[in-house]
Design a protein around this motif. Sequence first.
Motif, PDB file in Angstrom:
ATOM      1  N   UNK A 302     125.984  22.005  31.689  1.00 33.26           N
ATOM      2  CA  UNK A 302     126.204  21.964  30.239  1.00 33.26           C
ATOM      3  C   UNK A 302     125.212  21.016  29.551  1.00 33.26           C
ATOM      4  N   UNK A 303     124.300  20.454  30.338  1.00 34.67           N
ATOM      5  CA  UNK A 303     123.258  19.589  29.787  1.00 34.67           C
ATOM      6  C   UNK A 303     121.918  20.301  29.930  1.00 34.67           C
ATOM      7  N   UNK A 304     121.143  20.317  28.875  1.00 31.35           N
ATOM      8  CA  UNK A 304     119.791  20.890  28.915  1.00 31.35           C
ATOM      9  C   UNK A 304     118.842  19.806  28.412  1.00 31.35           C
ATOM     10  N   UNK A 305     118.401  18.994  29.346  1.00 29.29           N
ATOM     11  CA  UNK A 305     117.691  17.754  29.017  1.00 29.29           C
ATOM     12  C   UNK A 305     116.184  17.979  28.964  1.00 29.29           C
ATOM     13  N   UNK A 306     115.582  17.370  27.981  1.00 28.34           N
ATOM     14  CA  UNK A 306     114.125  17.356  27.930  1.00 28.34           C
ATOM     15  C   UNK A 306     113.673  16.021  27.362  1.00 28.34           C
ATOM     16  N   UNK A 307     112.517  15.564  27.819  1.00 27.82           N
ATOM     17  CA  UNK A 307     111.943  14.314  27.312  1.00 27.82           C
ATOM     18  C   UNK A 307     110.461  14.316  27.643  1.00 27.82           C
ATOM     19  N   UNK A 308     109.713  13.473  26.973  1.00 28.68           N
ATOM     20  CA  UNK A 308     108.276  13.381  27.271  1.00 28.68           C
ATOM     21  C   UNK A 308     108.052  12.994  28.724  1.00 28.68           C
ATOM     22  N   UNK A 309     108.920  12.119  29.239  1.00 32.07           N
ATOM     23  CA  UNK A 309     108.775  11.664  30.626  1.00 32.07           C
ATOM     24  C   UNK A 309     108.923  12.849  31.598  1.00 32.07           C
ATOM     25  N   UNK A 310     109.931  13.682  31.354  1.00 32.23           N
ATOM     26  CA  UNK A 310     110.158  14.835  32.226  1.00 32.23           C
ATOM     27  C   UNK A 310     109.047  15.877  32.047  1.00 32.23           C
ATOM     28  N   UNK A 311     108.630  16.119  30.801  1.00 33.51           N
ATOM     29  CA  UNK A 311     107.563  17.100  30.536  1.00 33.51           C
ATOM     30  C   UNK A 311     106.270  16.678  31.226  1.00 33.51           C
ATOM     31  N   UNK A 312     105.926  15.396  31.124  1.00 35.07           N
ATOM     32  CA  UNK A 312     104.702  14.888  31.769  1.00 35.07           C
ATOM     33  C   UNK A 312     104.778  15.055  33.284  1.00 35.07           C
ATOM     34  N   UNK A 313     105.971  14.841  33.822  1.00 33.17           N
ATOM     35  CA  UNK A 313     106.123  15.006  35.267  1.00 33.17           C
ATOM     36  C   UNK A 313     105.946  16.468  35.663  1.00 33.17           C
ATOM     37  N   UNK A 314     106.582  17.365  34.914  1.00 31.65           N
ATOM     38  CA  UNK A 314     106.471  18.786  35.234  1.00 31.65           C
ATOM     39  C   UNK A 314     105.026  19.264  35.161  1.00 31.65           C
ATOM     40  N   UNK A 315     104.257  18.689  34.252  1.00 29.77           N
ATOM     41  CA  UNK A 315     102.839  19.049  34.132  1.00 29.77           C
ATOM     42  C   UNK A 315     102.041  18.648  35.378  1.00 29.77           C
ATOM     43  N   UNK A 316     102.599  17.710  36.179  1.00 28.79           N
ATOM     44  CA  UNK A 316     101.867  17.203  37.346  1.00 28.79           C
ATOM     45  C   UNK A 316     102.176  17.983  38.627  1.00 28.79           C
ATOM     46  N   UNK A 317     103.143  18.897  38.567  1.00 26.71           N
ATOM     47  CA  UNK A 317     103.523  19.659  39.759  1.00 26.71           C
ATOM     48  C   UNK A 317     103.306  21.151  39.506  1.00 26.71           C
ATOM     49  N   UNK A 318     103.338  21.918  40.578  1.00 29.13           N
ATOM     50  CA  UNK A 318     103.076  23.352  40.450  1.00 29.13           C
ATOM     51  C   UNK A 318     104.193  24.038  39.669  1.00 29.13           C
ATOM     52  N   UNK A 319     103.810  25.089  38.969  1.00 31.66           N
ATOM     53  CA  UNK A 319     104.742  25.822  38.112  1.00 31.66           C
ATOM     54  C   UNK A 319     105.933  26.367  38.915  1.00 31.66           C
ATOM     55  N   UNK A 320     105.680  26.727  40.162  1.00 35.17           N
ATOM     56  CA  UNK A 320     106.732  27.311  41.002  1.00 35.17           C
ATOM     57  C   UNK A 320     107.867  26.320  41.290  1.00 35.17           C
ATOM     58  N   UNK A 321     107.589  25.030  41.128  1.00 36.32           N
ATOM     59  CA  UNK A 321     108.610  24.005  41.414  1.00 36.32           C
ATOM     60  C   UNK A 321     109.376  23.580  40.158  1.00 36.32           C
ATOM     61  N   UNK A 322     108.944  24.035  38.986  1.00 38.33           N
ATOM     62  CA  UNK A 322     109.561  23.575  37.739  1.00 38.33           C
ATOM     63  C   UNK A 322     111.052  23.876  37.678  1.00 38.33           C
ATOM     64  N   UNK A 323     111.416  25.130  37.981  1.00 37.03           N
ATOM     65  CA  UNK A 323     112.812  25.540  37.827  1.00 37.03           C
ATOM     66  C   UNK A 323     113.731  24.721  38.717  1.00 37.03           C
ATOM     67  N   UNK A 324     113.311  24.452  39.950  1.00 35.67           N
ATOM     68  CA  UNK A 324     114.132  23.677  40.881  1.00 35.67           C
ATOM     69  C   UNK A 324     114.359  22.259  40.343  1.00 35.67           C
ATOM     70  N   UNK A 325     113.306  21.631  39.836  1.00 33.13           N
ATOM     71  CA  UNK A 325     113.427  20.268  39.309  1.00 33.13           C
ATOM     72  C   UNK A 325     114.310  20.254  38.056  1.00 33.13           C
ATOM     73  N   UNK A 326     114.071  21.198  37.147  1.00 29.19           N
ATOM     74  CA  UNK A 326     114.846  21.250  35.895  1.00 29.19           C
ATOM     75  C   UNK A 326     116.328  21.483  36.188  1.00 29.19           C
ATOM     76  N   UNK A 327     116.622  22.401  37.113  1.00 29.53           N
ATOM     77  CA  UNK A 327     118.017  22.676  37.458  1.00 29.53           C
ATOM     78  C   UNK A 327     118.706  21.439  38.009  1.00 29.53           C
ATOM     79  N   UNK A 328     118.004  20.729  38.897  1.00 37.44           N
ATOM     80  CA  UNK A 328     118.621  19.534  39.468  1.00 37.44           C
ATOM     81  C   UNK A 328     118.840  18.464  38.406  1.00 37.44           C
ATOM     82  N   UNK A 329     117.818  18.178  37.606  1.00 34.10           N
ATOM     83  CA  UNK A 329     117.932  17.124  36.591  1.00 34.10           C
ATOM     84  C   UNK A 329     119.065  17.437  35.624  1.00 34.10           C
ATOM     85  N   UNK A 330     119.192  18.688  35.203  1.00 37.56           N
ATOM     86  CA  UNK A 330     120.271  19.055  34.284  1.00 37.56           C
ATOM     87  C   UNK A 330     121.651  18.880  34.924  1.00 37.56           C
TER      88      UNK A 330
END
Length: 418
Positions: A302-330
């Motif tokens: 029920x949380x859909x979190x976004x922040x500059x810190x998280x966006x910058x991190x996602x930019x540093x990893x491959x696109x294929x890993x984004x969904x896994x990281x976002x799902x866990x963080x949320x």
Amino acid sequence: MVSITEILKEKSIDYWDFADSKLFGIHKISSYPATMVPDMQKELIKMVTEEDKSVKNILDPFHGSGVTLVEGTGLGLDPIGFDINPLANLMTLVKLQGVNKKIVESSNRRIMRKVLEDDINFVVHDFYNIEKWFRTDIIESLSKIKHIIQQEKYKYIRQYYWVCLINVIKKYSNTRSSTFKLHIKKEEDINQLKNDVFKDFFQNISTSYKYLPDYSRHKKVLLSVGDTRELLSKTEQNSIDLICTSPPYGDNGTTVTYGQYSMLPLYWINKKDLTKFDDSLLENYSSIDSASLGGPKSIPSKVHYTSDRLINYLDSISLSKHRKVINFVNDYLDAFDKMHNVLKPGKFMIVTLGNRRVDNEILPLTEITKDFLLEKGFSIEAELSRNIPVKRMPRKVSRVNNKAVSSMNTEYVLILKK
């Protein structure tokens, strides 16, 4: 009254490493991955309870093997715990509810006598692929013990025996001990293993009970199995005096596979002696891990979190890993959102965190957690860091470009106030 700040000023910079601390007594009854350091947990809880004398209960929403709740109970607090793993729940329950030592001693004599009798009729236990994971003679030995445990009159004594059997099941399975995942040993190692199942079980039941508290039907122990977010949603708001926990640092599938580690023992233990849980958790070897935070079968966040810190991190990893990281963080922050709801105003939360790597880039989970909790209105009373000298973690947790990536060696402790 001594404040937390004043207490911390007296500690040396490496004090929180607890480099010489070892699991002892009650905490050694059954092994479990990545357990907390009892000395550290006791010290942290004590600091808070010395500053706030009104603390009566303690919640660990990711209780694992129960280190935090055992130490909190030892300081006079009523324990409340959640975990998605039925095996972790059983281990913690036995440590908290204890046993009647005279009854255990009598039951031990009966069990040891029965196990050694040759004319006992029992059903050889079976589950899918059992012969892949256990040698035939081991299956027979464990089945005999299982049959005799089930004849024990008292449920809490049966639960004690199941916990004593966990290490025996792990030792005599065909899985490698170098990893928490289920991987078959070399055939020569399987064949060379001497069957001392009875001897090891007798040793466990004859010693472990001495470390447990005295059993009482009136003892207040509140433990539940399931997704902590659902269980927190059912907990009365503003009812908890202290939250002390170490949440997962990533989804179980790619960090510590608590579920896979626990599955073989769970397939041996009689389900009626476990706390009620959803049957889907035992569907396959990965079910518990898949249902944990960030897993493909976890409940919707029920949380859909976004922040500059998280966006910058996602930019540093491959696109294929984004969904896994976002799902866990949320999922992870959803749990913290619900922890905020159940904690009383003016009370403390103690959180031990680590920053894992994805694509060999460090996920700034500690900073994300701080940002989120500050937004929720928490204040940070103290922040500590410690090296991890003894926590049982896999040395290598994943592979990047076919090279093993080292697991984390630093943890962070946040002491927050609502």
